[in-house]
Write an enzyme that holds these catalytic residues in place. Structure first.
Site, PDB file in Angstrom:
ATOM      1  N   SER B 161       0.840  -1.194   0.000  1.00 24.03           N
ATOM      2  CA  SER B 161       0.000   0.000   0.000  1.00 24.03           C
ATOM      3  C   SER B 161       0.875   1.245   0.000  1.00 24.03           C
ATOM      4  O   SER B 161       1.899   1.304   0.672  1.00 24.03           O
ATOM      5  CB  SER B 161      -0.895   0.019   1.245  1.00 24.03           C
ATOM      6  OG  SER B 161      -1.749  -1.089   1.239  1.00 24.03           O
ATOM      7  N   GLU B 244      -1.100  -2.672  21.774  1.00 26.33           N
ATOM      8  CA  GLU B 244      -2.279  -1.800  21.863  1.00 26.33           C
ATOM      9  C   GLU B 244      -2.419  -0.906  20.639  1.00 26.33           C
ATOM     10  O   GLU B 244      -3.506  -0.446  20.330  1.00 26.33           O
ATOM     11  CB  GLU B 244      -2.240  -0.951  23.143  1.00 26.33           C
ATOM     12  CG  GLU B 244      -1.186   0.109  23.188  1.00 26.33           C
ATOM     13  CD  GLU B 244       0.086  -0.398  23.830  1.00 26.33           C
ATOM     14  OE1 GLU B 244       0.806   0.414  24.414  1.00 26.33           O
ATOM     15  OE2 GLU B 244       0.367  -1.626  23.764  1.00 26.33           O
ATOM     16  N   ASN B 360      -9.991 -12.704   6.606  1.00 26.15           N
ATOM     17  CA  ASN B 360     -10.833 -13.046   7.745  1.00 26.15           C
ATOM     18  C   ASN B 360     -10.833 -14.552   8.040  1.00 26.15           C
ATOM     19  O   ASN B 360     -11.120 -14.945   9.169  1.00 26.15           O
ATOM     20  CB  ASN B 360     -12.255 -12.518   7.526  1.00 26.15           C
ATOM     21  CG  ASN B 360     -12.318 -11.024   7.808  1.00 26.15           C
ATOM     22  OD1 ASN B 360     -11.284 -10.372   8.005  1.00 26.15           O
ATOM     23  ND2 ASN B 360     -13.523 -10.471   7.855  1.00 26.15           N
TER      24      ASN B 360
END
Lengths: 324, 376, 324, 376
Positions: B161, B244, B360
């Site tokens: 990307s 995180e 997924n």
């Protein structure tokens, strides 16, 4: 009782498959999207040689006067192979609206593969596909048929669908409601058949790809999750197909249930093709998200046709009204 | 409005909101077009000048030492006000945590400030034609060149990307061909202008070159371009993949803003589509659930919890939500749903969600095996 | 910012887990469904010892005056362990409706675990669950609270939910709209939490089962299709939970958004629990289709609670009204 | 109404319709209760007396030599008029094709007439506790007893539908323990009253004992109770599993009738639930699709096509349709959706669809491997 394709219909489908497989329709579609029409027109003429644009044209105008069943077979194959151009408008809509009007000689040119026709018919078909280079008509609500004046291009999610704004020009005829309804049903059923074909192509391509593509040391198609996704597509397509055949029979018989059954076919084919498209993207991964991968042609075609000739909302609404 | 925030947090949020409202240019042309890239870089410079480009970083590198809560608040405000997508995102969210944790002091000084102000845009170079979901199958290699004090890279990366517009790349290369899969990989940084690198842009569904292939033909990278120890690349890449900052993959503000736009569309067109009511409501519920889940995660992380494999739960949810929400919007648009423009373009973008950064299918494997404990 | 359970809340949840795990709630639930109440009442008293029925009762009436957050924790655990009886009605609804009325002393008995309370509140709660053996009230539309007169049993899909027809008896009080709304929201949120707990139990049981059950020479849980079904349940439950916590905070704060957020929680928990139930049945196979398998208790409980204290249709309708 | 039928077919349909309307008792108490079983056997006797019990069988055995088209027409009329579920179903659809194809002349005479008139109700004994989806893992065994000219059965079967009320059982037992999985199984028929057989009814979700465990403790079955050759049981069982009679698993008439009931409910309650419109419409579309798919299959079978693995496509579709349709009805019922009675009971029945006769996971494997040709 016979509710399956006849031998002749199988042979017709095989003829189209053979012709289209060898005629490089993907290359034609890619050119068409860029406004280069020659390969697409050559394909059109090749299909005219086996009678496709003549299918619904009356014999007295040089057509075959075949019925919606044969048309549905042809449209499924056009969808499967991705042939570009205003096929639905020229083959399904034009004969239904123009025969008997002052413009009916256009149909003779259509049958010969010489002329492409497109329509705008608001509110459900507000813009005309591939209007540049075609004879364009405008059908107002209420049934007034006009010449169409082509305006600017509107970008579709499918670059292969070159949509144009159209305004009404000279008045041609006022058509009866039943005739307008029949033309719309013919177009919606043709669109359902194209979606069915596109869904079949997406499934076939996906099956081929996952059989070859290896990850984690084995073909992707060996993973159960991939198998089950594709099995669900097989189920959806298998149960959409008889709705197309059933609606085509109803339409051919002029049944009062034809509109209802066309809506059922359009809804089921759109849903099945959409599932096929989403699944194809999922099992291919990023490669199918690129324009250079042929899968993208069918992905975008399906998304655009889901709304053409009646959205899912329109057709389900028509169904519930017919059912209660 | 839950959750409740401290006065300091509220003040931070208000400051961010005011600045963003005053400065955001709104939607810009696609960052994958030349003109769009210029405009997006300009916006990064503006953000950096206001010290809003990397709020969670130390002040030393252009940040505000913001807490996790403050950072998420900033993201909420960022999307609520409709600010542009971030051309610096790949660098900030994928590479910067690696440099902070595993980079040398020199690498931090050299790369972070120019990343923070949009001077240098980074592209990741992970996937290869034969290593997509199966990332450990990487074949591109780096051979030792002791004479020049560095490595020579050869091979091919893909699905990179931003590579079509970026200045630098980062990625894994195989430095020990004898080692098995996850071992023997090394983490490299390199300017895309290095001789031997060829970038071939690839057009996405929307027609823009959102990603590219990168070809490496005897590309020399000095030792200064290696992060951490040679051979430790996989461990380094994974050490920050689930931390995180994994939260940053998709900010809840993005979906809340999209759900608000969907509601606006519903107000305009819903009367004629009562059958879509549930799908509109569910999009809002899911965006709300995503927002609250994020706050729950922030609270748990601040209590010492580690996100780990739960990043996969997160990704499964938002990627499906994003597709569903946009499909509902398209249905509401009726016959206009096929026209390019806001909703259709966002829909095409959403379609990438279930396949990128690990399909997924892979995410479900992770949830099943690492969270539910099902047998491999 | 703190949007997670506190240490005290975690400890409370652990206390309930420990108590319920050792108290054989499944046996109590099976007896309860047959009308044998003793094991269920013993469980009720054990939970009273740790304060569950006192949670929402005012301190002046012997209660703990805790908030909706603590109540939601308790209800999730009651749902997880399948404790039988009118918990929602006694713990969430009774304090909200009876405090300050001539019947408020009932709350002191509720807090002590001595009295069970049930309500009929048409149209959304037309029948009272477990009315036999409980103090029954009837809340008419408009807010008139009456004694309830218990009528015949109506068979629920969940045999553990013993529903009774109820008619209004003596008038007790006329309640303000806001109070009635608050009681309903408390009940709906409690129901959402029970569904969340039931969903968690169905998932946990399924994970255990597929880890042990072997077919085709390996554990069923090794098949990718089974893994993916269960992963989707994990996702659905993980994203339903924060909606319960968020709505509980709103309700505690008396926020004007509380009703809307309770509806969101009820919808999401019902959907997630339903997915958990359908998936549990699918990965267990026929064994879960039998009454003797404990899974069936939660399957039927979920199906019944999906419609209790507001159907999905009601809650989504309330949401869209609040949002536009 | 498509498809079109010949005059002979239309006459057959009319005769069936008239007879059914004149004779059907409508819904009876559950056949898994003692009273219900008596009423259902009585109905089978009535059907047989009218020669409507086994229309596709030869006249010799109580049938009408009906064509496949006529048989499906009969089924449509049967469900349209709301006639009772068939207690003879297991025997007629699962066992009879086996006896016709592999049984001896004596077995045909002995078993078929009493099956056709409801005198003898049959229960299948396939699954075992450790052999559900993996049916080839059967462990129950039959040992040779040359002295008595037969076999001695030991073991346990489960999920045996109707066993609680049936007279006879049929199933596979392992006669060659040394043979691998699919080999060494033999197909047996036996009265459930045989000494050594214990039937333990199991209550289903609806509380009725719809299936049972069957325990075999030295149960003697003479050679006359073996169908086909010893050791050929698997092949025999599978040879009829996918034939055109596989259509009979669920008649399209059943779903069309249910869709009509759903529409009636919609007319009554739909005004307050516009959001359910699409689900109601889709239930009708799917029932219609199932009906037309069946006619397409009939036409293709009459052209010489073999159903084979396509039975799995069929099962995936109707089992999902059945659940969706009934869930939609429950939503329409609003607060009453939890009350036992017509819709809830039918919903509980529908829930068995995706798990029985091979779970839908197994069916998807079959579709993927045998129809799509994906690698095993």
């Amino acid at each position: 009782m016979n509710f399956a394709w006849t031998k002749e219909q199988h042979a017709f489908a095989e003829t189209l498959d053979a012709l289209l497989s060898s005629a490089r329709p993907v290359a034609a579609a890619r050119s068409w999207a860029l406004g280069e029409r020659d390969p697409g027109l050559a394909l059109w003429r090749a299909l005219a040689d086996v009678g496709v644009p003549a299918l619904c044209v009356p014999e007295r105008l040089g057509g075959l006067d075949a019925g919606p069943v044969e048309a549905a077979i042809a449209f499924e194959k056009l969808g499967y192979h991705g042939a570009p151009g205003p096929w639905i408008e020229s083959v399904a809509v034009a004969p239904a609206l123009l025969a008997g009007t002052s413009e009916e000689t256009v149909l003779t040119e259509v049958a010969a593969g010489e002329t492409l026709v497109s329509f705008a018919a608001p509110p459900l078909t507000p813009r005309a596909v591939d209007a540049a280079g075609a004879r364009v008509f405008f059908l107002a609500e209420g049934g007034a048929l006009h010449q169409g004046v082509t305006g600017p291009l509107a970008a579709s999610v499918d670059p292969g669908r070159r949509l144009f704004e159209v305004t009404p020009g000279d008045h041609i005829a006022d058509l009866a409601d039943s005739r307008v309804a029949g033309a719309f049903d013919g177009a919606a059923l043709a669109c359902a058949a194209v979606l069915l074909g596109a869904g079949e192509r997406l499934l076939a391509t996906s099956v081929d790809y996952v059989g070859e593509r290896r990850q984690f040391g084995r073909p992707v198609g060996q993973f159960q999750a991939v198998k089950h996704l594709l099995a669900d597509v097989r189920v959806a397509l298998d149960f959409a197909r008889p709705l197309v055949l059933g609606a085509a029979h109803e339409l051919a018989a002029g049944s009062p249930d034809a509109g209802r059954d066309v809506s059922a076919a359009k809804v089921a084919c759109a849903d099945a093709a959409h599932l096929a498209a989403r699944t194809a993207l999922q099992v291919h991964g990023a490669i199918a998200y690129t324009v250079e991968c042929d899968v993208s042609l069918w992905l975008l075609k399906v998304r655009a046709l889901m709304a053409a000739w009646g959205t899912a909302g329109f057709h389900r609404d028509r169904l519930i009204r017919a059912l209660i | 409005m839950t959750p409740e925030f401290t006065e300091r947090e509220q003040a931070f949020r208000a400051e961010a909101r005011d600045w963003l409202r005053a400065n955001s240019p709104g939607r810009l042309p696609s960052m994958d077009t030349p003109a769009g890239a210029v405009a997006h870089r300009e916006w990064e410079r503006t953000l950096a000048a206001g010290r809003w480009s990397v709020v969670a970083w130390p002040a030393e590198f252009g940040g505000r030492d913001a807490t996790l809560t403050e950072w998420v608040l900033f993201e909420e405000e960022y999307y609520t006000c409709g600010a542009p997508t971030r051309i610096a995102q790949n660098g900030i969210s994928l590479l910067a945590p690696v440099i902070f944790e595993h980079g040398s002091a020199e690498q931090r000084q050299r790369y972070l400030p120019s990343m923070a102000d949009g001077t240098d845009v980074w592209a990741q170079a992970w996937s290869e034609p034969e290593a997509g979901s199966d990332l450990a199958a990487i074949r591109s290699r780096a051979d030792r060149d002791d004479d020049r004090g560095g490595w020579v890279l050869n091979g091919q990366k893909t699905w990179s990307s931003r590579a079509a517009v970026a200045d630098h790349g980062f990625g894994l290369f195989r430095t020990d061909p004898a080692a098995e899969r996850h071992r023997g990989l090394t983490y490299f940084l390199f300017p895309l202008a290095t001789p031997g690198i060829t970038v071939r842009p690839i057009a996405q569904l929307d027609g823009d070159p959102g990603f590219a292939e990168i070809f490496f033909d005897d590309v020399f990278v000095p030792d200064a371009g290696v992060v951490g120890d040679p051979g430790a690349g996989w461990k380094i890449a994974m050490s920050t993949a689930g931390n995180e900052r994994g939260l940053s993959l998709r900010s809840p503000g993005r979906f809340c803003a999209a759900a608000d736009r969907l509601l606006a569309l519903w107000r305009e067109r819903g009367a004629s589509s009562p059958h879509l009511r549930d799908r509109v409501v569910d999009a809002w519920i899911q965006a709300q659930a995503y927002r609250l889940y994020t706050w729950e995660t922030v609270a748990k992380v601040e209590q010492g919890w580690s996100v780990g494999a739960h990043g996969s739960v997160n990704k499964l949810f938002w990627s499906q939500l994003d597709v569903d929400l946009h499909e509902t919007a398209l249905e509401l648009l009726g016959v206009d749903q096929e026209l390019r423009g806001g909703w259709v373009d966002d829909y095409l973008f959403a379609l990438a969600g279930p396949i990128y950064a690990g399909t997924n299918q892979i995410q479900r494997n992770i949830v099943a095996e690492r969270i539910l404990g099902l047998p491999r």
